[in-house]
Structure formats: C-alpha cells, structure tokens
Motif scaffolding. Structure first.
Motif, mmCIF file in Angstrom:
data_model
loop_
_atom_site.group_PDB
_atom_site.id
_atom_site.type_symbol
_atom_site.label_atom_id
_atom_site.label_comp_id
_atom_site.label_asym_id
_atom_site.label_seq_id
_atom_site.Cartn_x
_atom_site.Cartn_y
_atom_site.Cartn_z
ATOM 1 N N THR A 1 0.846 -1.188 0.000
ATOM 2 C CA THR A 1 0.000 0.000 0.000
ATOM 3 C C THR A 1 0.880 1.236 0.000
ATOM 4 O O THR A 1 2.108 1.141 0.138
ATOM 5 N N ALA A 2 0.245 2.407 -0.126
ATOM 6 C CA ALA A 2 1.005 3.659 -0.078
ATOM 7 C C ALA A 2 1.695 3.820 1.270
ATOM 8 O O ALA A 2 2.851 4.261 1.343
ATOM 9 N N ASP B 1 6.839 3.693 4.468
ATOM 10 C CA ASP B 1 7.663 3.197 5.579
ATOM 11 C C ASP B 1 8.840 2.359 5.087
ATOM 12 O O ASP B 1 9.875 2.281 5.758
ATOM 13 N N ALA B 2 8.681 1.712 3.915
ATOM 14 C CA ALA B 2 9.721 0.811 3.417
ATOM 15 C C ALA B 2 10.913 1.565 2.842
ATOM 16 O O ALA B 2 12.032 1.031 2.823
ATOM 17 N N PHE B 3 10.691 2.807 2.368
ATOM 18 C CA PHE B 3 11.779 3.573 1.746
ATOM 19 C C PHE B 3 11.881 4.955 2.397
ATOM 20 O O PHE B 3 11.679 5.983 1.740
ATOM 21 N N PRO B 4 12.216 5.011 3.683
ATOM 22 C CA PRO B 4 12.231 6.307 4.378
ATOM 23 C C PRO B 4 13.355 7.230 3.921
ATOM 24 O O PRO B 4 13.245 8.452 4.058
ATOM 25 N N PRO C 1 12.941 9.528 -0.834
ATOM 26 C CA PRO C 1 11.598 10.100 -1.016
ATOM 27 C C PRO C 1 10.947 9.742 -2.352
ATOM 28 O O PRO C 1 9.739 9.524 -2.409
ATOM 29 N N GLU C 2 11.729 9.680 -3.423
ATOM 30 C CA GLU C 2 11.141 9.377 -4.729
ATOM 31 C C GLU C 2 10.570 7.963 -4.759
ATOM 32 O O GLU C 2 9.487 7.734 -5.296
ATOM 33 N N GLU C 3 11.320 7.014 -4.183
ATOM 34 C CA GLU C 3 10.847 5.635 -4.177
ATOM 35 C C GLU C 3 9.704 5.419 -3.198
ATOM 36 O O GLU C 3 8.937 4.467 -3.331
ATOM 37 N N PRO D 1 1.325 5.141 -10.038
ATOM 38 C CA PRO D 1 0.382 4.312 -10.801
ATOM 39 C C PRO D 1 0.963 2.944 -11.160
ATOM 40 O O PRO D 1 0.246 1.938 -11.163
ATOM 41 N N GLY D 2 2.278 2.919 -11.449
ATOM 42 C CA GLY D 2 2.903 1.647 -11.807
ATOM 43 C C GLY D 2 2.887 0.634 -10.677
ATOM 44 O O GLY D 2 2.909 -0.580 -10.918
#
Length: 694
Positions: free
Chosen positions: A508-509, A514-517, A520-522, A527-528
């Motif tokens: 989810t968003a 939380d997975a890529f703190p 920021p871009e990741e 949409p992908g």
C-alpha cells in the motif's frame, strides 16, 4: 487460638520470668554480700609515709564501694536484654517445633530423596486413513550416572567397544540437561554383540546400565518431512516461555516437538511423564530406588494428509524440478507442491523441495548437520516453502484482480481493452509491456484476458483503481483494492495449524512510505505500483498455500481455513476430538455472476492447453511466470476440479523453473493423474503456445 497470639504470650511470659529471676537474684546478692572495705583489718604495722598517702589521694575519685542507683540500673538493663534474648529464642524454638514442624520434616525428607522424571511414550502421527507416518521403535541404549567419570579407564573401554570418541562420550556423560540425578544416555541403538560383551564383563563396566527405550520412527522415510516436523531436547527458551497453568510442564531433558505437526500437537502427543523417587546420600547421588510412578502415553493424532498421495507429490515435485533443469532452466533447484481438499479445507499433500530426513535429527542436531541443512548452497532444506516461501504471484493473481474489478465496477459488462503489446497510458517513459511483446492480443474482454493472460487488460484495471484512489483527499484515501484482496487470504496468515507460516505482503502507499524512508522518490505510491500488482508483480508476495487457498475459495465459493488436523485417537482406539468444518471469519464479497465469469476464463486456460485431457474431470486453472530481480523466472500453475463439484485444488511453484505453462503445469497435471490413477509416463517440460506469459 491464633498461632501468632500464642507466640506473643510465650515470649512475654519468658521475658517476665527472666526479669523476676534477675530481680530476686539482685535482692539476694544485696542482702548477703560483705563490704570489701569495712571487712578488712587495719592494724598499725608501722609508720605511714605521708607521700604515699598523698599519692593515693591524688590517684582519682574512688567509686562507691556499696551498690548505688547507677549500678542497680545497669543490672536491670542487662537483665532485660537477657530476658528479651531468652524470650525470642523460646518463641523461635516453639515455632520451629510446633508451627513449622511439618515444613522442616518435608524439607528433611526432600534432602534425603530426589524425584526424577521418566519420559512417556509419545503418541503416533497417522494419516487420514490410519497409516502410520510417525511411530515409536524400541532402541537399546546405554545409560550411566555422572560419577562413572571417576572410574579409571571406563570411558576408554566404552570408547573402544562403541566406536565413539572419548571426548564425545565425556560430553554426553557430563550433560546435565535432564537433571543432576538423571541417568545419562551414553549411546543409542547399541548392537546386540556390544550388549552381550558388556553383560559378560560386568566388572569392567560397573555403573553402566543397559535399557530399552523408544525413539521416533518414520516408516515412510522422508515422506511429508516438512508437514511432520521433528523432535529434539527442550531448550531454555521453551522452559521459560511455557504456560504456567499447563497440566504437563516441560522439564530439562524432555524431548519435545520442534517443527511441523510434532510441534503443533506436542501437548497431545507427549503424554504425562512418570516419576522415580530415589534415596540419595549427602552429596545428592542416588543410592536406592524408593518409589516409581509409571508414565502415561500420549494420544495419537490423525492428519488430513493422504500418505499415498503425499508420497506421489514428493516424487512429482522432485521430478518436475529435474525436468525444468533439463529444459535450460539450470538454476531450478527448489519448489513447492500442495493439494487441498476443497470441501473441507484439509491439506491432502504438501511437498517442499529440497527436503530432509527427520530420522537424522533424532536426539538433537549436530553442528555439522545443522551447518549442512542451513547453508545457502543446500537451498535450505529445512524451510517449508509451501507455507513460508514468499514469491511474486505472477499471473495466478489475475483471477483476484478480476474479482476486485468486477466487485467495484472497474470491469463493467463486456468491456474490452486493446492490447498492442505495449501500454503507454502514462507516457512512453513509463510504458509497460505485455508478455507477448512485440506482438499483441488485440481487443480482449475479461474472459479472454484471463485465458491469454493479457497484461494490458489488467494494467487498465490497475490504472482505474489508482485513479480513484488518487482523486480522494489525503485524509480520505482508502486502499479498497488491497483491502478486498486481503479478504481472499493474502497479506496475512491463513491460520493453518502449522508453525512458521509466512504472512506475505499486499503493498500500500503507507507500506511503501515506511519501506523507503531514506529515498523520497521511491517512497511515493505511483500508478505503476498498482498496475504491477494487478498482474501479480511489483511488491506483492504470496505463499503457495495462499494461492491454493485462494483458488479453493473460488471453487467452493466460500473461504475456509486450511488445516492439517483430522482427529485425536486415545490409546484404546477411540476418537476423542475431530476437526469441525468452520467457515473463515473473513469472507470475500462477490456475486455469482462475477465469479462465474472468472471461472469461465480459468476453464478456457485449461481447455486451450489441452494437456489435461487425460484427466476424467473438468479442470479450471491458471499459469504464471514471475519475474524476480537477479534470478531466472519462477514458474507457477494452480488448478482445481471437478469444476462443478470441486474436490481438489493443486498449486505448484518451481523456483527459477522458467515458464509456468511449461514446467509448473507438469507438477499439477501429474498430481491430478495420481489422484485419478492415470499413468502419464515420465515428467518432461513442454513447450506451450502461451510460453512466456507472466
């Protein structure tokens, strides 16, 4: 009368008595004593030296010779102290002799005796038809007390006749895991010729006992090894974490379940241990057996496993992996294969490869064996990939994306999408391909999109879900797609009664944030992310059990919790507890019309493949080829049948096995052939018109 009141009365009485005695003694002493000065005779014997008299006068103040008030007060204080001491001592003696006599008697008895637990016979594990999967076998073991280490040359003699290094023997004898007074096990499965030699030379092996004990036995070898699990000595963590109110408590030296069914049903299988009471000497060493309570054997547990089918799926999975390697998938080394009973939710067979032999783990795992079973080059044979292996779902997931689209009106009526092999809705820079690229499927509706596994159709489904999510204010955004997918059993444990089940992941968003703190871009939900998830790629992870359970839910139109427990049988052969079918607490929402459309697409997949024609029932299923970064594709196939009265659901996953419709499909096909007693010959990977589909 209260014991504390009695103690107080005794203490006060002793105090009064001692004080009275002290006062009387002082009175008598004062009445009859003689004044040491007035009683002396001072006769003139000569002339005094005045200097001596003056020195005597300057020597200091002389204490009064007669007993005055100050001396009497000190005497009374000393008497009171003595009275208090005698009173306290008397009260303490009284409480020890009267109040705590039972306690101290019990402690004295405990110091003279020691209780040692004797293990109970562990219950058997059977398949659904009563076939033994795990039982007990007799084993001759040598036991001794720790004190034999003091006998000169004994360990050396044991080493020679047993062929075991002296260091290993000493380590076994010093092992206090079972308790200080417990017998040490020197060796298991001692040959009869060794037993005969020891009996013929008792003086050479004094203190060594020959006993018959039971050990776990696996009549079918390593069949269903991951489902059955293994046993081993109880650990300190298990001793600390056990439930205090449990009727049967773990003790040091106990053999307990470590994994699989042995662990899941340990309380049923282990029974109630017995007790041997020994009289011990001052050093705590046993010198005489006083009493013995026999142990109570554990109950037998029947599993839902069909041992005949399980043996076949173990073979089929291994041969399917070999076939995958033979078709240019050189890295295919592992996989999973599971067959569910659709009506009841029971696991009929569950195979994970590579596997292991539980018999090798009896009595604990040596460091060498543990290293062999856990190193990367061995592909981790202890891992049960059926319930704990986490993989991208690939195209097998499109059935559930379809159900979500139909349920929320994203897929309406006979909507079609055009597939040109490349999808650039968000611009060519962010374009995505269909597996058939550079070709295309043309205009396809839902059923044909499932049949030909058209990625473009499901990219459009994902794009619409993302559009709806993105249009909502930040404080009102809902993950309606992901929440719906979870109702089919993904992103959470199914609740199967086995340890070590993986949860999987439905991204989810919030998860991505939380997975890529640190990037920021990741961390932004794009949409992908949604379009990839709709084709079973991206960050979604599932277990083979979850896929099989999801398709079984489609087949029976209801979610049921998968399980391996069938029933419990007591020592007299009576059924004690049986499994009761209960629908899962979480049920997916759908209409029959929507589900029928998805099933139609799944039937077209199998009919197009034609490979299932030897199977005498209608089959519905789906293939999948998962892309994993840095590895070759993972192969999936899942199917159930008969379609209109479903009984079996089978899912197969081959790690780095290539295309699902070429390799994994063979595992599912041959499993259905085994169910319906059809001989199909050797397992060989095939070429398919849908070769390459995700």
């Amino acid at each position: 009368m209260n014991v504390y009141l009695i103690a107080a009365i005794i203490g006060i009485s002793v105090f009064v008595v001692v004080m009275v005695v002290a006062i009387v003694a002082w009175f008598i002493y004062g009445k009859y004593k003689t004044d040491p000065v007035s009683g002396m005779s001072f006769e003139r014997t000569g002339t005094y030296d005045m200097q001596d008299v003056n020195r005597l006068g300057r020597a200091g103040n002389m204490a009064p010779l007669k007993g005055g008030p100050d001396r009497r007060g000190r005497f009374y204080a000393f008497g009171a102290l003595v009275a208090v001491l005698f009173g306290t001592l008397t009260v303490k003696l009284w409480t020890m002799q009267v109040i705590s006599s039972d306690k101290y008697s019990a402690e004295a008895t405990d110091n003279m005796t020691r209780d040692v637990s004797t293990p109970a016979f562990r219950g058997r594990i059977l398949d659904r038809n009563g076939v033994e999967l795990i039982t007990n076998r007799a084993s001759i073991v040598l036991t001794c007390k720790k004190s034999i280490l003091e006998t000169r040359g004994l360990v050396h003699r044991l080493s020679l006749i047993l062929g075991i290094p002296k260091g290993v023997l000493r380590r076994n004898i010093r092992n206090d895991a079972a308790g200080v007074q417990a017998d040490r096990i020197i060796a298991h499965d001692v040959p009869m010729r060794t037993v005969a030699f020891i009996k013929e030379h008792p003086t050479l092996f004094e203190g060594v006992n020959i006993e018959k004990r039971t050990m776990r036995h696996y009549p079918l070898g390593n069949t269903a090894a991951h489902i059955l699990g293994y046993t081993g000595p109880v650990t300190e963590d298990q001793l600390k974490s056990q439930i205090t109110w449990d009727v049967v408590q773990f003790e040091r030296g106990d053999v307990v379940g470590k994994d699989g069914a042995e662990y899941a049903f340990d309380r049923i299988l282990r029974g109630v241990p017995g007790t041997r009471t020994y009289k011990v000497d001052s050093s705590g060493l046993p010198i005489e057996l006083i009493n013995e309570i026999e142990p109570t054997s554990g109950n037998d547990v029947c599993l839902t496993i069909d041992s005949k089918l399980q043996k076949e799926t173990d073979r089929i999975l291994m041969e399917t992996i070999i076939a995958a390697r033979s078709s240019d998938n050189d890295n295919a080394r592992a996989g999973a294969l599971i067959c569910l009973d659709v009506k009841e939710g029971g696991v009929l067979a569950a195979s994970s490869y590579p596997t292991f032999n539980p018999a090798d783990l009896i009595g604990g795992i040596s460091s060498d064996l543990w290293e062999q079973l856990t190193k990367k080059t061995s592909n981790y044979p202890l891992n049960n990939r059926v319930i704990s292996g986490l993989y991208p779902a690939a195209s097998t997931f499109k059935a559930f994306s379809s159900m979500a689209g139909l349920n929320f009106g994203v897929i309406q009526g006979d909507i079609h999408h055009e597939c040109k092999g490349f999808w650039d809705k968000y611009g060519k820079e962010w374009g995505q391909r269909c597996w058939i690229y550079p070709g295309g499927h043309g205009w396809v509706g839902l059923e044909e999109a499932i049949n030909h596994s058209c990625d473009i159709f499901f990219y459009n489904v994902g794009a619409e879900f993302h559009k709806r999510w993105y249009a909502l204010p930040d404080d009102e955004k809902e993950d309606v797609f992901q929440d719906y997918i979870r109702t089919w059993g993904f992103g959470q444990r199914t609740g199967i009664d086995l340890p070590g089940e993986g949860r999987g992941r439905v991204p989810t968003a919030a998860w991505k944030h939380d997975a890529f703190p640190d990037t920021p871009e990741e961390s932004q939900w794009q949409p992908g992310d949604m379009t990839n998830m709709c084709i079973g790629q991206g960050d979604i992870l599932v277990t083979p059990l979850q896929i099989a359970n999801g398709y079984a839910t489609i087949a029976r139109r209801e979610a049921v919790k998968p399980h391996i427990f069938h029933k419990v049988i007591d020592k007299d052969g009576n059924d004690v507890v049986s499994h009761k079918l209960e629908p899962d607490e979480t049920q997916p929402e759908f209409s029959d019309a929507a589900l029928n459309r998805v099933i139609d697409g799944l039937m077209r997949v199998v009919n197009r493949e034609k490979i299932f024609s030897p199977i005498p029932v209608d089959i519905a299923g789906k293939s999948g080829t998962a892309e994993v970064a840095g590895k070759d594709p993972y192969a999936w196939f899942v199917a159930y049948g008969p379609v209109y009265d479903p009984e079996y659901c089978v899912a197969c996953l081959i790690e780095e096995g290539g295309q699902g419709s070429s390799t994994a499909i063979m595992g599912v096909l041959h499993t259905f052939a085994a169910i319906y007693n059809k001989k199909l010959g050797a397992i060989v990977a095939r070429k398919s018109e849908s070769d390459g589909e995700r």
